[in-house]
Design a protein around this motif. Structure first.
Motif, PDB file in Angstrom:
ATOM      1  N   ILE A 117     -70.891  86.572  39.362  1.00 48.87           N
ATOM      2  CA  ILE A 117     -69.504  86.667  38.948  1.00 48.87           C
ATOM      3  C   ILE A 117     -68.627  85.815  39.859  1.00 48.87           C
ATOM      4  O   ILE A 117     -68.812  85.794  41.081  1.00 48.87           O
ATOM      5  N   ASP A 118     -67.717  85.090  39.255  1.00 48.05           N
ATOM      6  CA  ASP A 118     -66.790  84.217  39.979  1.00 48.05           C
ATOM      7  C   ASP A 118     -65.444  84.937  40.095  1.00 48.05           C
ATOM      8  O   ASP A 118     -64.792  85.214  39.087  1.00 48.05           O
ATOM      9  N   TYR A 119     -65.041  85.220  41.342  1.00 48.15           N
ATOM     10  CA  TYR A 119     -63.806  85.956  41.577  1.00 48.15           C
ATOM     11  C   TYR A 119     -62.619  85.041  41.891  1.00 48.15           C
ATOM     12  O   TYR A 119     -61.615  85.498  42.420  1.00 48.15           O
ATOM     13  N   SER A 120     -62.724  83.781  41.548  1.00 42.56           N
ATOM     14  CA  SER A 120     -61.667  82.845  41.935  1.00 42.56           C
ATOM     15  C   SER A 120     -60.456  82.887  41.003  1.00 42.56           C
ATOM     16  O   SER A 120     -59.440  82.266  41.279  1.00 42.56           O
ATOM     17  N   GLY A 121     -60.549  83.599  39.888  1.00 39.58           N
ATOM     18  CA  GLY A 121     -59.440  83.655  38.948  1.00 39.58           C
ATOM     19  C   GLY A 121     -58.906  85.059  38.750  1.00 39.58           C
ATOM     20  O   GLY A 121     -59.298  85.999  39.441  1.00 39.58           O
ATOM     21  N   GLY A 122     -58.022  85.226  37.774  1.00 41.57           N
ATOM     22  CA  GLY A 122     -57.421  86.521  37.486  1.00 41.57           C
ATOM     23  C   GLY A 122     -58.239  87.323  36.502  1.00 41.57           C
ATOM     24  O   GLY A 122     -59.405  87.033  36.233  1.00 41.57           O
ATOM     25  N   GLU A 123     -57.582  88.359  35.928  1.00 43.54           N
ATOM     26  CA  GLU A 123     -58.281  89.247  35.009  1.00 43.54           C
ATOM     27  C   GLU A 123     -58.854  88.503  33.807  1.00 43.54           C
ATOM     28  O   GLU A 123     -59.954  88.817  33.345  1.00 43.54           O
ATOM     29  N   ASP A 124     -58.117  87.510  33.316  1.00 41.64           N
ATOM     30  CA  ASP A 124     -58.589  86.780  32.138  1.00 41.64           C
ATOM     31  C   ASP A 124     -59.936  86.106  32.392  1.00 41.64           C
ATOM     32  O   ASP A 124     -60.806  86.083  31.523  1.00 41.64           O
ATOM     33  N   VAL A 170     -64.426  90.363  47.238  1.00 38.60           N
ATOM     34  CA  VAL A 170     -64.609  91.236  46.091  1.00 38.60           C
ATOM     35  C   VAL A 170     -63.604  92.383  46.120  1.00 38.60           C
ATOM     36  O   VAL A 170     -62.869  92.632  45.165  1.00 38.60           O
ATOM     37  N   PHE A 171     -63.553  93.093  47.250  1.00 41.77           N
ATOM     38  CA  PHE A 171     -62.679  94.258  47.321  1.00 41.77           C
ATOM     39  C   PHE A 171     -61.204  93.858  47.321  1.00 41.77           C
ATOM     40  O   PHE A 171     -60.365  94.548  46.734  1.00 41.77           O
ATOM     41  N   SER A 172     -60.892  92.760  47.969  1.00 41.62           N
ATOM     42  CA  SER A 172     -59.504  92.318  47.965  1.00 41.62           C
ATOM     43  C   SER A 172     -59.078  91.912  46.559  1.00 41.62           C
ATOM     44  O   SER A 172     -57.913  92.086  46.180  1.00 41.62           O
ATOM     45  N   TYR A 173     -60.011  91.388  45.777  1.00 41.52           N
ATOM     46  CA  TYR A 173     -59.699  91.035  44.391  1.00 41.52           C
ATOM     47  C   TYR A 173     -59.327  92.281  43.595  1.00 41.52           C
ATOM     48  O   TYR A 173     -58.287  92.333  42.933  1.00 41.52           O
ATOM     49  N   TRP A 174     -60.168  93.313  43.650  1.00 43.26           N
ATOM     50  CA  TRP A 174     -59.950  94.493  42.824  1.00 43.26           C
ATOM     51  C   TRP A 174     -58.786  95.346  43.322  1.00 43.26           C
ATOM     52  O   TRP A 174     -58.211  96.121  42.555  1.00 43.26           O
ATOM     53  N   ALA A 175     -58.423  95.202  44.585  1.00 47.05           N
ATOM     54  CA  ALA A 175     -57.340  96.014  45.136  1.00 47.05           C
ATOM     55  C   ALA A 175     -56.053  95.863  44.354  1.00 47.05           C
ATOM     56  O   ALA A 175     -55.295  96.821  44.178  1.00 47.05           O
ATOM     57  N   THR A 176     -55.792  94.669  43.885  1.00 44.39           N
ATOM     58  CA  THR A 176     -54.516  94.380  43.228  1.00 44.39           C
ATOM     59  C   THR A 176     -54.594  94.479  41.712  1.00 44.39           C
ATOM     60  O   THR A 176     -53.604  94.205  41.031  1.00 44.39           O
ATOM     61  N   LYS A 177     -55.750  94.871  41.181  1.00 42.96           N
ATOM     62  CA  LYS A 177     -55.916  94.922  39.732  1.00 42.96           C
ATOM     63  C   LYS A 177     -55.614  96.317  39.192  1.00 42.96           C
ATOM     64  O   LYS A 177     -55.776  97.315  39.877  1.00 42.96           O
TER      65      LYS A 177
END
Length: 402
Positions: A117-124, A170-177
């Motif tokens: 999984i590539d976490y470089s973008g947003g939810e889309d 990973v965790f920093s990505y999901w924190a704001t979602k």
């Protein structure tokens, strides 16, 4: 499997019929074969009601008659069973990668697809990757997208307080979602239910693992994160707002290690995969290791298999820290069992052993020490199967309310 009690509900005739229909459908699903009379006794409904609803289920291709049962004095009863391939479901779990499985209504896995999984973008961008993995799993199963009845998705925790000094992408990505984004209709080709992955591990064990024989337990997911799901009375307990079970972010040392969530001394900072690797690297550097950054989870597993005392000591230490958190949970909830799942549980039996020993030493009440400490099911993807169970439950709710 532990039987789950039906609650008497007062309401409109439509609501009551929906509840009765779901109770009957679940009863048939839980049993390999069951007569209408047995259903009537278990769900406490009249035979005419059971007969009318069972005929609907047969007509809709969910249930079939599979033969005759044993006579208790009269004619042999017709036995009912769920049709295994009457409906198909997709279960997907997101962590460091994405895994999607396709199963029939009995949870038999027909295909499995795993992708980075590539976490470089947003939810889309996450949605695109999810859809690709799900579609590939359907393709691999030999079924079509029209064959799929419902989808379940397990995610990391979302929408939590977040300290900017955190360095785990990973965790920093999901924190704001926001979890609601993934629940909005129209994102997926199938109706979709979404829940935290750790809770789905608990649900997977309840429906397809060792939780079948239990009625009240705690499931602890020990992986890159540490989460918890609680089953009480044969049902998943998610709390008032759906966020119960954040065991990994209970503190075991207020002056301890910084956690990416912004607090200090969080359990997850001591007994997750990242914590184990950091602890091993530290010990190896102290022992004169040339480059601590070279040490990873596979190296620890290999070293442990070769009898490396440093690996053994570190795995026991990190497992012991989990045991402190488990004891806290047992002291609060008094469950009949604790099930430890996730990657660490699958790969390190010593981790579970140490966690169990420390947990037992730190349980306050003598009666509480009767608890069972169990390793989670290792030969099945329990979080993904939990997503399947979530999807089936949501499908039954919608189907029975029509």
């Amino acid at each position: 499997m532990a039987k789950r009690k039906s609650n008497m509900v007062v309401g409109s005739s439509g609501l009551i019929k929906s509840i009765n229909k779901k109770n009957i459908l679940n009863t048939i699903k839980r049993n390999t074969m069951v007569s209408r009379a047995e259903i009537s006794r278990e769900v406490k409904l009249t035979m005419p009601t059971v007969m009318r609803i069972s005929e609907e289920l047969i007509r809709d291709g969910l249930v079939c008659e599979i033969g005759k049962g044993i006579s208790t004095g009269g004619r042999k009863p017709n036995l009912l069973s769920i049709i295994p391939n009457g409906r198909y479901f997709i279960g997907t779990v997101i962590d460091k990668n994405i895994q999607s499985i396709v199963t029939n209504i009995e949870g038999e896995i027909l295909s499995s697809c795993r992708r980075d999984i590539d976490y470089s973008g947003g939810e889309d961008k996450i949605l695109v990757q999810l859809k690709q993995c799900m579609k590939e799993a359907v393709r691999m199963s030999g079924l079509s997208k029209e064959d799929m009845s419902y989808s379940g998705i397990g995610t990391p925790g979302m929408g939590f307080k977040y300290a900017k000094q955190a360095n785990d992408g990973v965790f920093s990505y999901w924190a704001t979602k926001n979890l609601d984004f993934f629940k909005e209709k129209g994102h997926f080709e199938w109706p979709t239910a979404v829940e935290n992955a750790a809770k789905l591990g608990a649900l997977g064990e309840l429906e397809y693992g060792i939780g079948k024989s239990l009625n009240d337990y705690i499931y602890v997911y020990a992986d890159y994160g540490v989460g918890m799901g609680r089953v009480k009375g044969g049902k998943l307990d998610i709390g008032i707002d759906g966020v119960a079970g954040e065991l990994g972010h209970t503190s075991i040392d207020f002056n301890g290690r910084d956690c990416y969530c912004g607090s200090r001394g969080c359990l997850e900072s001591y007994c997750s995969i990242n914590a184990l690797v950091k602890e091993y690297r530290h010990e190896k550097v102290l022992d004169g290791g040339a480059n601590g950054s070279n040490y990873g989870l596979q190296m620890i597993e290999d070293a442990l298999a070769q009898g490396d005392p440093t690996a053994e000591e570190v795995v026991k230490r990190v497992g012991g820290w989990l045991g402190i958190g488990l004891a806290n949970a047992v002291n609060i909830y008094n469950p009949s069992a604790v099930i430890i799942g996730g990657e660490l549980a699958r790969r390190f039996p010593l981790y579970i052993q140490s966690a169990s020993e420390v947990m037992m030493k730190n349980i306050f009440r003598d009666k509480g020490r009767k608890i069972k400490a169990l390793a989670g099911t290792v030969d099945k993807p329990m979080e993904a199967l939990g997503a399947i169970a979530l999807a089936i439950e949501a499908y039954f709710d919608e189907y029975c309310s029509k």
